[in-house]
Design a protein around this motif. Structure first.
Motif, PDB file in Angstrom:
ATOM      1  N   GLY A   1       0.818  -1.202   0.000  1.00 22.72           N
ATOM      2  CA  GLY A   1       0.000   0.000   0.000  1.00 22.72           C
ATOM      3  C   GLY A   1       0.854   1.255   0.000  1.00 22.72           C
ATOM      4  N   THR A   2       0.234   2.368  -0.319  1.00 24.87           N
ATOM      5  CA  THR A   2       0.992   3.621  -0.388  1.00 24.87           C
ATOM      6  C   THR A   2       1.533   4.036   0.976  1.00 24.87           C
ATOM      7  OG1 THR A   2      -1.075   4.856  -0.176  1.00 24.87           O
ATOM      8  CG2 THR A   2      -0.229   4.496  -2.391  1.00 24.87           C
ATOM      9  N   ALA A   3       0.839   3.697   2.038  1.00 20.83           N
ATOM     10  CA  ALA A   3       1.309   4.072   3.376  1.00 20.83           C
ATOM     11  C   ALA A   3       2.584   3.316   3.751  1.00 20.83           C
ATOM     12  CB  ALA A   3       0.217   3.805   4.403  1.00 20.83           C
TER      13      ALA A   3
ATOM     14  N   THR B   1       4.873   2.054   1.445  1.00 16.36           N
ATOM     15  CA  THR B   1       5.811   1.985   0.330  1.00 16.36           C
ATOM     16  C   THR B   1       7.223   2.347   0.757  1.00 16.36           C
ATOM     17  OG1 THR B   1       4.048   2.515  -1.211  1.00 16.36           O
ATOM     18  CG2 THR B   1       6.282   2.822  -1.982  1.00 16.36           C
TER      19      THR B   1
END
Length: 107
Positions: free
Chosen positions: A74-76, A78
């Motif tokens: 997820g972007t959180a 990365t």
């Protein structure tokens, strides 16, 4: 992918340099704005990750596992995936009891 990342970083920094005034260029320093400060560090972390590393130390199956994980992270998470030792100090210092594990010098 490695050459693309390096070319993109050089392109971004050259474009930023083009927007500087002559006085700012003559200072022999490239002072980046806050939005670009961590870009070289993040690109370096990407290049050192087994997903993009060009060496024989990483077996193909391990590299495939890293690539599959990189596509699903997820972007959180990365930044934590690509460089687990980079911390957001601004957010950490705002916490009442920061949970930073500092390795001892004996290790």
């Amino acid at each position: 992918a490695r050459s693309f990342l390096m070319d993109a970083l050089v392109h971004v920094l050259q474009n930023f340099l083009n927007f500087l005034t002559q006085d700012q260029r003559s200072a022999n320093q490239l002072l980046l704005p806050d939005s670009l400060l961590t870009l070289p560090v993040v690109i370096n972390a990407l290049l050192k990750n087994p997903t993009l590393r060009n060496d024989a130390d990483t077996p193909p199956d391990e590299r495939c596992a890293y690539i599959a994980r990189a596509m699903t992270v997820g972007t959180a998470n990365t930044l934590q995936f690509f460089h687990p030792r980079l911390y957001n100090l601004g957010r950490t210092l705002e916490m009442k009891s920061p949970a930073i594990c500092i390795p001892s010098q004996n290790q």
